[in-house]
Design a protein around this motif. Structure first.
Motif, PDB file in Angstrom:
ATOM      1  N   PHE A 100      43.574  63.308   0.713  1.00  0.00           N
ATOM      2  CA  PHE A 100      42.499  62.858  -0.178  1.00  0.00           C
ATOM      3  C   PHE A 100      41.317  62.259   0.588  1.00  0.00           C
ATOM      4  N   TYR A 103      39.528  65.612   0.893  1.00  0.00           N
ATOM      5  CA  TYR A 103      39.377  66.321  -0.380  1.00  0.00           C
ATOM      6  C   TYR A 103      37.927  66.488  -0.855  1.00  0.00           C
ATOM      7  N   PRO A 104      37.058  65.470  -0.769  1.00  0.00           N
ATOM      8  CA  PRO A 104      35.686  65.648  -1.281  1.00  0.00           C
ATOM      9  C   PRO A 104      34.867  66.691  -0.530  1.00  0.00           C
ATOM     10  N   SER A 189      40.418  56.401   0.497  1.00  0.00           N
ATOM     11  CA  SER A 189      40.058  55.568  -0.645  1.00  0.00           C
ATOM     12  C   SER A 189      40.751  56.062  -1.905  1.00  0.00           C
ATOM     13  N   LYS A 191      39.539  56.099  -4.665  1.00  0.00           N
ATOM     14  CA  LYS A 191      38.572  56.771  -5.540  1.00  0.00           C
ATOM     15  C   LYS A 191      38.731  58.287  -5.498  1.00  0.00           C
ATOM     16  N   ASN A 192      39.358  58.808  -4.431  1.00  0.00           N
ATOM     17  CA  ASN A 192      39.514  60.255  -4.282  1.00  0.00           C
ATOM     18  C   ASN A 192      40.914  60.752  -4.644  1.00  0.00           C
TER      19      ASN A 192
END
Length: 222
Positions: A100, A103-104, A189, A191-192
């Motif tokens: 992750f 991932y972005p 993070s 957030k992901n």
């Protein structure tokens, strides 16, 4: 609606989020050089629940960043996650923290995404993803040397993680040419985690709460 409490403590980033149906609902995190997970984690969990306007009884699962990373951070995060799962009779989901982190950046302009996290001295934790997000190398510790990532030197690649400065400096000091490489300093993070944890929840990809161990890769202190 499916609400998942997500915890990430493998680096200097104490990070907690709530994911709802695969989307980020609320995030609480702090990057500290002092690794303040033991001080922050409980408070961040409460703040995340408050920010999402949820009670703990409304959480359907807990997702944990399983490492690799800080030995102490992994133990603190997993102990909290297991306690929440046992106490509320909800499942545990484990996600590779390097996954992750990268991932972005899947399906963007990079041919390969290489997350690199510091493992002390000249060692890093790493794996390699192609542009579609397929893991093409198993997560492993790696000692930087003149042959590091040599098969990717003529590719458009992204190095991302908290070992980017160390790695880029090593390449420069040893005249290793990565002309098309980009380097982004970043930390895993929560957030992901939302989409990945939701997919695992739907697939019932749950861990045995009693016996699950994180991805240490190295013994403590080494």
């Amino acid at each position: 609606m499916t609400h998942i409490l997500q915890i990430e403590t493998t680096s200097k980033n104490s990070s907690v989020s709530i994911g709802t149906d695969g989307k980020l609902n609320c995030l609480c995190e702090e990057i500290s050089p002092d690794f303040k997970h033991s001080e922050n984690l409980h408070t961040f969990i409460l703040w995340a629940l408050e920010g999402a306007e949820l009670e703990l009884k409304e959480i359907h699962a807990v997702a944990i960043g399983m490492g690799p990373g800080s030995y102490t951070g992994l133990r603190i995060g997993l102990a909290s996650a297991k306690g929440l799962c046992f106490g509320n009779d909800i499942p545990l989901i484990a996600l590779n923290s390097l996954h992750f982190l990268a991932y972005p950046y899947f399906r963007q302009e990079y041919e390969f995404i290489i997350p690199i996290m510091d493992a002390r001295r000249m060692e890093i934790y790493t794996t390699i993803f192609n542009s579609k997000g397929d893991m093409i190398e198993k997560t492993h510790p790696h000692i930087l040397n003149k042959h590091s990532f040599e098969n990717y030197r003529n590719k458009k690649i992204l190095f991302i993680g908290d070992a980017t400065v160390k790695t880029e400096n090593f390449f420069q000091d040893h005249n290793l040419n990565f002309e098309q490489a980009s380097f982004i300093l970043s930390y895993p993070s929560a957030k992901n985690m939302s989409q990945l944890s939701y997919e695992k929840y739907q697939q019932k990809g749950f861990e045995n709460v009693a016996y699950f161990d994180p991805l240490y890769l190295k013994e403590w202190g080494k």
